[in-house]
Design a protein around this motif. Structure first.
Motif, PDB file in Angstrom:
ATOM      1  N   LEU A 209       0.845  -1.185   0.000  1.00 45.70           N
ATOM      2  CA  LEU A 209       0.000   0.000   0.000  1.00 45.70           C
ATOM      3  C   LEU A 209       0.884   1.239   0.000  1.00 45.70           C
ATOM      4  CD1 LEU A 209      -2.464  -1.353   2.671  1.00 45.70           C
ATOM      5  CD2 LEU A 209      -2.863  -1.224   0.209  1.00 45.70           C
TER       6      LEU A 209
ATOM      7  N   HIS B 276      -3.728  -0.612  -4.286  1.00 46.58           N
ATOM      8  CA  HIS B 276      -4.815  -0.390  -3.345  1.00 46.58           C
ATOM      9  C   HIS B 276      -5.408  -1.744  -2.965  1.00 46.58           C
ATOM     10  CE1 HIS B 276      -4.790   3.975  -3.591  1.00 46.58           C
ATOM     11  NE2 HIS B 276      -4.629   3.857  -4.891  1.00 46.58           N
ATOM     12  N   HIS B 277      -6.171  -1.773  -1.869  1.00 43.35           N
ATOM     13  CA  HIS B 277      -6.693  -3.044  -1.377  1.00 43.35           C
ATOM     14  C   HIS B 277      -7.476  -3.813  -2.435  1.00 43.35           C
ATOM     15  CE1 HIS B 277      -5.612  -1.899   2.757  1.00 43.35           C
ATOM     16  NE2 HIS B 277      -5.724  -3.185   3.011  1.00 43.35           N
TER      17      HIS B 277
ATOM     18  N   ILE C 123      -5.460  -6.302  -4.731  1.00 45.89           N
ATOM     19  CA  ILE C 123      -4.675  -7.417  -4.192  1.00 45.89           C
ATOM     20  C   ILE C 123      -5.067  -8.775  -4.768  1.00 45.89           C
ATOM     21  CG2 ILE C 123      -4.193  -8.732  -2.078  1.00 45.89           C
ATOM     22  CD1 ILE C 123      -4.009  -6.053  -0.612  1.00 45.89           C
TER      23      ILE C 123
ATOM     24  N   ALA D  83      -1.474  -6.004   3.431  1.00 45.28           N
ATOM     25  CA  ALA D  83      -2.821  -5.440   3.522  1.00 45.28           C
ATOM     26  C   ALA D  83      -3.100  -4.982   4.940  1.00 45.28           C
ATOM     27  CB  ALA D  83      -3.857  -6.477   3.088  1.00 45.28           C
ATOM     28  N   TYR D  84      -4.150  -4.167   5.078  1.00 40.72           N
ATOM     29  CA  TYR D  84      -4.567  -3.681   6.394  1.00 40.72           C
ATOM     30  C   TYR D  84      -5.869  -4.323   6.859  1.00 40.72           C
ATOM     31  CZ  TYR D  84      -1.102   0.063   5.810  1.00 40.72           C
ATOM     32  OH  TYR D  84       0.052   0.784   5.630  1.00 40.72           O
ATOM     33  N   GLU D  85      -6.258  -5.428   6.234  1.00 41.89           N
ATOM     34  CA  GLU D  85      -7.453  -6.152   6.685  1.00 41.89           C
ATOM     35  C   GLU D  85      -7.376  -7.593   6.191  1.00 41.89           C
ATOM     36  OE1 GLU D  85     -11.208  -5.158   5.009  1.00 41.89           O
ATOM     37  OE2 GLU D  85     -10.475  -5.165   2.939  1.00 41.89           O
TER      38      GLU D  85
ATOM     39  N   TYR E 235      -4.299 -15.188   4.639  1.00 38.18           N
ATOM     40  CA  TYR E 235      -3.931 -13.987   5.380  1.00 38.18           C
ATOM     41  C   TYR E 235      -3.223 -14.372   6.675  1.00 38.18           C
ATOM     42  CZ  TYR E 235      -7.259 -11.563   2.318  1.00 38.18           C
ATOM     43  OH  TYR E 235      -7.920 -11.061   1.233  1.00 38.18           O
TER      44      TYR E 235
ATOM     45  N   GLY F 147     -10.408   2.752   1.694  1.00 38.67           N
ATOM     46  CA  GLY F 147     -10.472   1.327   1.967  1.00 38.67           C
ATOM     47  C   GLY F 147     -10.796   0.994   3.411  1.00 38.67           C
TER      48      GLY F 147
END
Length: 314
Positions: A99, A129-130, A133, A147-149, A158, A199
């Motif tokens: 990101l 950007h998410h 992915i 990623a942030y989630e 994940y 996001g």
């Protein structure tokens, strides 16, 4: 009724508007394109194009067919790109998607530190950007993404490798002497650069604002954190960004503060569930995990990124 060659030629003629332009795009001869197009029309039983003022104009049937053909064409392109990327993959080359905020701070430091230990390893770094992915991983543009989630995509795996926080980014002149942590309610009655299009972090922030029933005056909406930081620097308002971005942008005239209670989020490595990572890639992800395992409060106290909690133990 149409084979892949028919689809390729029809798509090229439809997009380029002529047989000659389609031939150039496909790097084949004009007669070859004309022959394939005629054969496709014969198989279909209706014309795909008609001539009008020297140009090929799609028929109504062609317009209807194009929506289906376009999807197939994109899938074939994806297949070709995947095959190409697989052919160039190797254990000594790491392809990572990051990101934007991660890309201006942690990723460069991690790559530099890793190459000091493994000088023969090369990298390909893409900012994304998410939403990008899943596609980039499935097409093998990347071996791993950050990623942030945890989006729970069925084909992706994940693993949480760190925890970070959203922070307030502000100009010191307008908000002097802030405490080490601030309440989210201080955003009320201030010009605010909104996270609405950024996001999962934007979703995290919006949920907390709704829970507290805050009335925030949004002046600009952004999708990229470092754009928000640039707007803060220009005096457009305050912003809430990830602490990676805030740390890079902190300067004599700008600073940041985490919130109380903390607005924390996970940092995840993401890979294809059915494709094991190479040993060297796993080692690199472990290094990133060490770099993302401390809080903004520790960072603002002077803890250098890359030292992590282990530095405090020494």
């Amino acid at each position: 009724m149409m084979n892949l060659r028919h689809i390729e030629v029809f798509h090229a003629v439809y997009i380029n508007g002529s047989v000659s332009a389609a031939a150039r795009a496909l790097t084949v001869s004009q007669p070859s394109v004309s022959n394939v197009l005629r054969h496709a029309e014969s198989r279909l039983g209706f014309p795909l194009f008609k001539r009008a003022k020297g140009r090929l104009v799609p028929t109504d049937e062609a317009h209807a067919l194009f929506f289906e053909v376009s999807d197939i064409y994109d899938r074939v392109g994806s297949l070709r790109q995947t095959a190409k990327n697989l052919a160039h993959a190797s254990d000594g080359h790491i392809r990572i998607g990051v990101l934007p905020g991660f890309g201006i701070d942690v990723a460069p430091l991690a790559v530099a530190a890793f190459r000091r230990k493994h000088p023969k390893v090369s990298f390909d770094i893409q900012t994304l950007h998410h939403a990008d992915i899943p596609r980039l991983l499935q097409e093998r543009h990347c071996d791993i993404a950050i990623a942030y989630e945890n989006a729970g995509h069925e084909k992706l795996e994940y693993a949480e490798i760190g925890r970070r926080e959203l922070v307030l980014l502000y100009r010191k002149l307008g908000m002097p002497d802030l405490p080490s942590r601030v309440g989210l309610d201080m955003l009320e009655d201030r010009d605010f650069v909104s996270l609405a299009h950024s996001g999962p972090l934007g979703t995290l922030f919006s949920r907390e604002v709704a829970r507290l029933n805050l009335d925030i005056r949004e002046t600009v909406t952004i999708s990229t954190m470092y754009v928000a930081a640039a707007l803060v620097r220009e005096g457009v308002g305050v912003a809430v960004v990830d602490d990676f971005t805030a740390r890079v942008c902190a300067a004599d005239d700008m600073d940041y503060r985490p919130f109380a209670p903390a607005l924390s989020f996970g940092v995840y490595s993401v890979c294809l569930a059915d494709r094991p990572l190479s040993r060297i890639t796993r080692s690199f992800i472990s290094l990133i995990g060490e770099m993302t395992g401390y809080s903004p409060a520790e960072a603002s106290a002077g803890l250098r990124i890359g030292e992590g909690r282990s530095a405090q133990a020494r």
